[in-house]
Design an enzyme around this catalytic site. Structure first.
Site, mmCIF file in Angstrom:
data_model
loop_
_atom_site.group_PDB
_atom_site.id
_atom_site.type_symbol
_atom_site.label_atom_id
_atom_site.label_comp_id
_atom_site.label_asym_id
_atom_site.label_seq_id
_atom_site.Cartn_x
_atom_site.Cartn_y
_atom_site.Cartn_z
ATOM 1 N N CYS A 163 1.564 -14.146 -18.157
ATOM 2 C CA CYS A 163 1.074 -13.242 -17.114
ATOM 3 C C CYS A 163 2.048 -13.136 -15.939
ATOM 4 O O CYS A 163 1.734 -12.505 -14.941
ATOM 5 C CB CYS A 163 -0.313 -13.653 -16.634
ATOM 6 S SG CYS A 163 -0.351 -15.268 -15.851
ATOM 7 N N HIS A 203 0.828 -1.210 0.000
ATOM 8 C CA HIS A 203 0.000 0.000 0.000
ATOM 9 C C HIS A 203 0.862 1.259 0.000
ATOM 10 O O HIS A 203 0.519 2.253 -0.623
ATOM 11 C CB HIS A 203 -0.959 -0.016 1.195
ATOM 12 C CG HIS A 203 -2.173 -0.835 0.916
ATOM 13 N ND1 HIS A 203 -2.880 -1.479 1.886
ATOM 14 C CD2 HIS A 203 -2.789 -1.123 -0.246
ATOM 15 C CE1 HIS A 203 -3.889 -2.126 1.337
ATOM 16 N NE2 HIS A 203 -3.852 -1.931 0.042
#
Ligand code: PEP
Ligand code: MG
Length: 603
Positions: free
Chosen positions: A508, A195
């Protein structure tokens, strides 16, 4: 390699140059204090007062994030508020107070430590990302209980431009940085999906994370130059390096303006090949970035986030809502939901498991899902329900056999039928794809390709299992390269198998975000790449400059090469003909690289 030159993971682009200040906060000493039985209720009252105070602070930080960064960033603090008020944790602390007659701070500290240990023990990058959030909340709560104040008290002492070096950065701290003063960030812990990294990116503060030993290697007051794109850090730059960094900074700024300009354009090579660029979404906050950068759908929606930090499994309705929400952000484009990839390095707190000697080779991923239908079936139902209105696909991780695909597909069909019988709206089927991330899946690719709708290479795990290198082991980071000849040849086999079966193949794993690997993958015939949302513009820029013909020649040469170094050299030479390589790797822009040394590539 010089001690002054350090490599980390670039998590927020931009070049910063300023003296370092080092932040060494630690959990305060909490006295082991007991109280008289008559004071127990008072202690519980104190606990709740502290939690209320923390909630108020988080509310203020939320507001600040909303104003300075945006609504997605503000949601980081909603999640923190939930952690701060977690009823299970608080009930546990209350029990400790009542049963053991502990003071509120002693009981809280005990519970906090237990929780941090569980989260850290998971060894997962995702879990570690959230440990920083958890620790920040606990630190605040203990600060209130002890009356020692909060982590940001010293921020007002910063009056000149600095690069801040810390062990770990919390979102609460990061959102308060004044970017005119805190011009760069370096931390030992943290990844692109932390974050704090997401906030640094939104606030426009260049940042490099995942730098082991940063606090030892960078002394207080040393001049530091960092590149938040490549992860390069130079301590005490020479005047020449300093000048080179400035030039680099201007070049990069120009490139960023150029990248902004192509955000809504598609990734088409100069000779007209469309490469579908999709986003890897680990956390809901990444959706905005993926959309802003023009992602053509989600090539990998990691769903472990849904279980993070929870004490109960998410309900089918919770999941349906989540998949619908992500689907709605990409109208008319596919969202590939990967079924739970639990285990190995990713077990949620809530999950009841036994310790294993080799978790990476253990009870994980599709094995857990097939063994525990009560976890897997609600996920399948949620995917089917969300797929009623959106283009949702299912992707199975860690596959090593055809049976795993057949069993999963059978369960999916049963759940579709069950929904139909119960009159619940849902798709009658969804495309099922297989992640090719084990050597077994590569060898079985021709057969797998005939029984599924698409193949997607998980290059992180494929590299780990092929090279027998733990992907999370920092000591092995220099050896961990997806450009190893054994991986390159497997990538070739997979794309060929998919082509023979007439189904699409994509990549991916992290390698798809590496400009050099982009050349290889296009050359091998991959027309779909799914990358971390912040990397989309750079990969798009590479695609738009790199013609397919020379990429094919480079891939052919790479398939004959026998070492990683040789493959890197081939790709570097090819890409260097079309773009200024210094823009993707500033170590090449250094004025006097030490003779004969090459800087290891960051992972
Ligand atoms: C991979 O292994 O390359 C992959 C994309 O999956 P994860 O990183 O989540 O294991
Ligand atoms: Mg994987």
């Amino acid at each position: 390699m010089s001690d002054r030159i350090i490599r980390g993971v670039g998590v927020s682009p931009g070049v910063a140059i300023a003296p370092a200040i080092t932040i060494r906060w630690a959990f305060p000493e909490v006295p082991d204090r007991t109280v008289a039985p008559s004071e127990l209720e008072h202690e519980i009252h104190r606990l709740h007062l502290a939690v209320d105070a923390v909630s108020l602070e988080l509310e203020a930080l939320r507001e600040r994030a909303l104003q300075r960064a945006g609504p997605e960033e503000a949601r980081i603090f909603d999640a923190q508020m939930m952690m701060a008020r977690d009823p299970d944790v608080l009930a546990g602390v209350e029990t400790l107070i009542r049963k053991n007659h502990l003071a509120a701070e002693t009981a809280y500290e005990f519970k906090a430590l237990e929780l941090r240990n569980t989260w850290q023990g998971a060894r997962s990058a995702m879990m570690r990302d959230r440990v920083a959030d958890l620790a920040a909340i606990q630190l605040r709560t203990i600060g209130h209980l002890l009356g020692t104040g909060t982590e940001e008290a010293w921020l007002s002492e910063i009056t000149e431009q600095v690069v801040l070096v810390a062990h770990e950065l919390s979102p609460g701290l990061t959102v308060q940085f004044d970017r005119d003063l805190v011009v760069g960030l370096i931390s030992e812990e943290g990844t692109r999906t932390s974050h704090a990294a997401i906030l640094a990116h939104s606030l426009g503060i260049p940042a490099v994370m995942g730098v082991p030993g940063a606090l030892e290697r960078i002394r207080e007051g040393a001049m530091v130059m960092l590149d938040g794109q490549s992860g390069l850090i130079i301590v005490d730059p020479t005047p020449d390096e300093f000048d080179a960094a400035r030039v680099q900074s201007v070049r990069r700024h120009k490139l960023e303006l150029q990248l902004e300009g192509i955000a809504s354009e598609r990734a088409i090579t100069p000779d007209g090949m469309h490469i579908v660029l999709q986003g890897n979404v680990d956390l809901p906050d990444e959706v905005d970035t993926a959309v802003r950068h023009g992602a053509e759908g989600v090539g990998l929606l990691r769903t472990e986030f849904l279980l993070m930090g929870r004490t109960t499994l998410p309900t089918e309705d919770d999941q349906t809502e989540y998949y619908r929400r992500i689907g709605a952000a990409f109208p008319g484009q596919p969202v590939i939901v990967r079924s739970y990839d639990l285990g190995g390095d990713k077990f949620p707190v809530a999950f009841d498991t036994v310790a294993e000697a080799n978790p990476m080779l253990g009870w994980r991923s599709i094995r857990v899902c097939l063994d525990r239908p009560e976890i897997f079936r609600p996920q399948l139902r949620a995917i089917l329900r969300a797929a009623a209105d959106r283009d949702i696909h299912l992707m199975l991780p860690m596959v090593v056999s055809l049976e795993e695909v057949e069993q999963s597909s059978a369960m999916l069909a049963e759940e579709a039928e069950a929904l139909r019988t119960a009159g619940i709206r849902g798709a009658s089927e969804v495309p099922v794809g297989v992640m090719v991330e084990t050597p077994a899946a590569v060898r079985l690719a021709p057969e797998l390709a005939r029984c599924c709708a698409f193949l997607s290479v998980g290059s992180n795990d494929l590299t780990q299992y092929t090279l027998a290198l733990d992907r999370g082991n920092a000591r092995l980071a220099d050896r961990f390269s997806s450009l190893h000849p054994a991986i390159v040849r497997q990538l070739h086999d997979v794309v060929q198998a998919a082509a023979s079966a007439g189904i699409p193949a994509s990549v991916c794993g992290e390698m798809a975000s590496d400009p050099l690997a982009t050349v290889l993958l296009i050359g091998l015939g991959y027309h779909r790449l799914s990358v971390a949302p912040p990397s989309i513009p750079l990969v798009k820029w590479v695609v738009r400059n790199m013609p397919v013909g020379p990429a094919r020649e480079a891939a052919d040469a790479a398939l004959l090469a026998t070492s990683t170094r040789e493959i890197e050299a081939i790709l570097r030479e090819t890409l260097g003909r079309y773009i200024d390589l210094r823009l993707v790797d500033p170590s090449l822009a250094l004025p006097r690289p030490a003779a004969g040394t090459t800087l290891p590539r960051s992972q």
